[in-house]
Design a protein around this motif. Structure first.
Motif, PDB file in Angstrom:
ATOM      1  N   UNK A   1     -23.683 -46.398  15.556  1.00  0.00           N
ATOM      2  CA  UNK A   1     -22.867 -47.562  15.884  1.00  0.00           C
ATOM      3  C   UNK A   1     -21.898 -47.113  16.960  1.00  0.00           C
ATOM      4  N   UNK A   2     -21.943 -47.777  18.101  1.00  0.00           N
ATOM      5  CA  UNK A   2     -21.059 -47.435  19.211  1.00  0.00           C
ATOM      6  C   UNK A   2     -19.985 -48.499  19.333  1.00  0.00           C
ATOM      7  N   UNK A   3     -18.772 -48.069  19.636  1.00  0.00           N
ATOM      8  CA  UNK A   3     -17.650 -48.984  19.846  1.00  0.00           C
ATOM      9  C   UNK A   3     -17.241 -48.850  21.307  1.00  0.00           C
ATOM     10  N   UNK A   4     -17.267 -49.973  22.031  1.00  0.00           N
ATOM     11  CA  UNK A   4     -16.930 -49.937  23.450  1.00  0.00           C
ATOM     12  C   UNK A   4     -16.512 -51.327  23.904  1.00  0.00           C
ATOM     13  N   UNK A   5     -16.109 -51.424  25.149  1.00  0.00           N
ATOM     14  CA  UNK A   5     -15.779 -52.715  25.731  1.00  0.00           C
ATOM     15  C   UNK A   5     -17.035 -53.432  26.195  1.00  0.00           C
ATOM     16  N   UNK A   6     -16.900 -54.704  26.530  1.00  0.00           N
ATOM     17  CA  UNK A   6     -18.071 -55.508  26.898  1.00  0.00           C
ATOM     18  C   UNK A   6     -18.798 -55.018  28.154  1.00  0.00           C
ATOM     19  N   UNK A   7     -18.110 -54.367  29.064  1.00  0.00           N
ATOM     20  CA  UNK A   7     -18.767 -53.902  30.290  1.00  0.00           C
ATOM     21  C   UNK A   7     -19.657 -52.690  30.052  1.00  0.00           C
ATOM     22  N   UNK A   8     -19.481 -52.015  28.926  1.00  0.00           N
ATOM     23  CA  UNK A   8     -20.277 -50.827  28.628  1.00  0.00           C
ATOM     24  C   UNK A   8     -21.374 -51.086  27.594  1.00  0.00           C
TER      25      UNK A   8
ATOM     26  N   UNK B   1     -28.104 -46.821  21.063  1.00  0.00           N
ATOM     27  CA  UNK B   1     -27.227 -47.236  19.960  1.00  0.00           C
ATOM     28  C   UNK B   1     -27.897 -48.350  19.158  1.00  0.00           C
ATOM     29  N   UNK B   2     -27.882 -48.208  17.835  1.00  0.00           N
ATOM     30  CA  UNK B   2     -28.479 -49.214  16.952  1.00  0.00           C
ATOM     31  C   UNK B   2     -27.592 -50.440  16.825  1.00  0.00           C
ATOM     32  N   UNK B   3     -26.287 -50.222  16.867  1.00  0.00           N
ATOM     33  CA  UNK B   3     -25.307 -51.290  16.732  1.00  0.00           C
ATOM     34  C   UNK B   3     -24.225 -51.053  17.779  1.00  0.00           C
ATOM     35  N   UNK B   4     -23.746 -52.126  18.386  1.00  0.00           N
ATOM     36  CA  UNK B   4     -22.672 -52.013  19.369  1.00  0.00           C
ATOM     37  C   UNK B   4     -21.563 -52.978  18.966  1.00  0.00           C
ATOM     38  N   UNK B   5     -20.368 -52.440  18.832  1.00  0.00           N
ATOM     39  CA  UNK B   5     -19.198 -53.244  18.484  1.00  0.00           C
ATOM     40  C   UNK B   5     -18.301 -53.350  19.706  1.00  0.00           C
ATOM     41  N   UNK B   6     -18.008 -54.570  20.099  1.00  0.00           N
ATOM     42  CA  UNK B   6     -17.110 -54.835  21.222  1.00  0.00           C
ATOM     43  C   UNK B   6     -15.678 -54.757  20.685  1.00  0.00           C
TER      44      UNK B   6
ATOM     45  N   UNK C   1     -13.547 -52.323  14.278  1.00  0.00           N
ATOM     46  CA  UNK C   1     -14.465 -51.608  13.396  1.00  0.00           C
ATOM     47  C   UNK C   1     -13.741 -50.922  12.243  1.00  0.00           C
ATOM     48  N   UNK C   2     -12.417 -50.833  12.302  1.00  0.00           N
ATOM     49  CA  UNK C   2     -11.659 -50.208  11.206  1.00  0.00           C
ATOM     50  C   UNK C   2     -11.162 -51.242  10.199  1.00  0.00           C
ATOM     51  N   UNK C   3     -11.757 -52.441  10.185  1.00  0.00           N
ATOM     52  CA  UNK C   3     -11.305 -53.485   9.261  1.00  0.00           C
ATOM     53  C   UNK C   3     -11.734 -53.230   7.818  1.00  0.00           C
ATOM     54  N   UNK C   4     -12.559 -52.224   7.596  1.00  0.00           N
ATOM     55  CA  UNK C   4     -12.934 -51.862   6.225  1.00  0.00           C
ATOM     56  C   UNK C   4     -14.225 -52.486   5.735  1.00  0.00           C
ATOM     57  N   UNK C   5     -14.940 -53.236   6.556  1.00  0.00           N
ATOM     58  CA  UNK C   5     -16.174 -53.874   6.100  1.00  0.00           C
ATOM     59  C   UNK C   5     -17.359 -52.919   6.065  1.00  0.00           C
ATOM     60  N   UNK C   6     -17.244 -51.790   6.743  1.00  0.00           N
ATOM     61  CA  UNK C   6     -18.341 -50.826   6.768  1.00  0.00           C
ATOM     62  C   UNK C   6     -17.775 -49.419   6.714  1.00  0.00           C
ATOM     63  N   UNK C   7     -18.555 -48.502   6.150  1.00  0.00           N
ATOM     64  CA  UNK C   7     -18.166 -47.085   6.088  1.00  0.00           C
ATOM     65  C   UNK C   7     -19.099 -46.263   6.961  1.00  0.00           C
ATOM     66  N   UNK C   8     -18.557 -45.183   7.503  1.00  0.00           N
ATOM     67  CA  UNK C   8     -19.324 -44.322   8.401  1.00  0.00           C
ATOM     68  C   UNK C   8     -19.272 -42.885   7.901  1.00  0.00           C
ATOM     69  N   UNK C   9     -20.399 -42.187   8.019  1.00  0.00           N
ATOM     70  CA  UNK C   9     -20.462 -40.781   7.614  1.00  0.00           C
ATOM     71  C   UNK C   9     -19.766 -39.879   8.620  1.00  0.00           C
ATOM     72  N   UNK C  10     -19.864 -40.233   9.888  1.00  0.00           N
ATOM     73  CA  UNK C  10     -19.230 -39.459  10.954  1.00  0.00           C
ATOM     74  C   UNK C  10     -18.598 -40.441  11.929  1.00  0.00           C
ATOM     75  N   UNK C  11     -17.370 -40.160  12.318  1.00  0.00           N
ATOM     76  CA  UNK C  11     -16.719 -40.915  13.385  1.00  0.00           C
ATOM     77  C   UNK C  11     -16.334 -39.916  14.456  1.00  0.00           C
TER      78      UNK C  11
END
Length: 165
Positions: free
Chosen positions: A17-24, A33-38, A44-54
């Protein structure tokens, strides 16, 4: 760092899961990337998902927010020095993470790069096999080095900024 991180994680079989701005976003998707969060639309830190590595290469989220979405035995890696920090400037968050790490089951800390021949040879093999592709965002002649560094300093560079000699 981010473009290599996505590709290396995918090469090792991770769901990314990648976190980036809309231009990237399109570039990050093209790298696997399987998932992209704008980050301009979603936290992405709202608590709805957990990550093994950040892998935090941006340095904009407080440690407590990152830990909230890190799996109970997950690992947080803060990459590079950052701006800010009341006492230690750019080393504030990585040092606080390292001090907190022994007190929790989560592993927290910074990344310090060490040049090792065997790592570079392995990376070369991944590049030659087409599993990793360096992303060149801009190229500047040597006379424009100051401009290249200013652009890099904006934090909005997409891929690597190359200075040609």
């Amino acid at each position: 760092v981010g473009t290599f991180a996505v590709q290396l994680a995918k090469a090792f079989g991770a769901e990314v899961t990648a976190v980036c701005g809309p231009t990237k976003a399109d570039t990050v998707r093209s790298l696997g990337a399987d998932h992209v969060i704008d980050h301009t639309r979603e936290d992405f830190t709202d608590g709805t998902r957990r990550y093994d590595v950040i892998l935090d290469a941006a340095g904009h989220r407080p440690l407590h927010r990152l830990r909230r979405v890190l799996a109970p035995r997950g690992r947080l890696v803060i990459v590079g020095a950052e701006t800010g920090g009341k006492w230690l400037g750019g080393l504030d968050r990585p040092l606080r993470a390292a001090m907190l790490s022994p007190l929790t089951r989560q592993r927290l800390g910074g990344l310090v790069a060490v040049d090792r021949v065997e790592d570079l040879e392995y990376l070369t093999g991944l590049i030659e096999a087409g599993k990793v592709t360096p992303v060149i965002g801009r190229s500047h002649p040597l006379a424009e080095t100051a401009e290249a560094l200013r652009y890099l300093g904006t934090g909005h560079a997409l891929g690597k900024v190359v200075v040609t000699v």
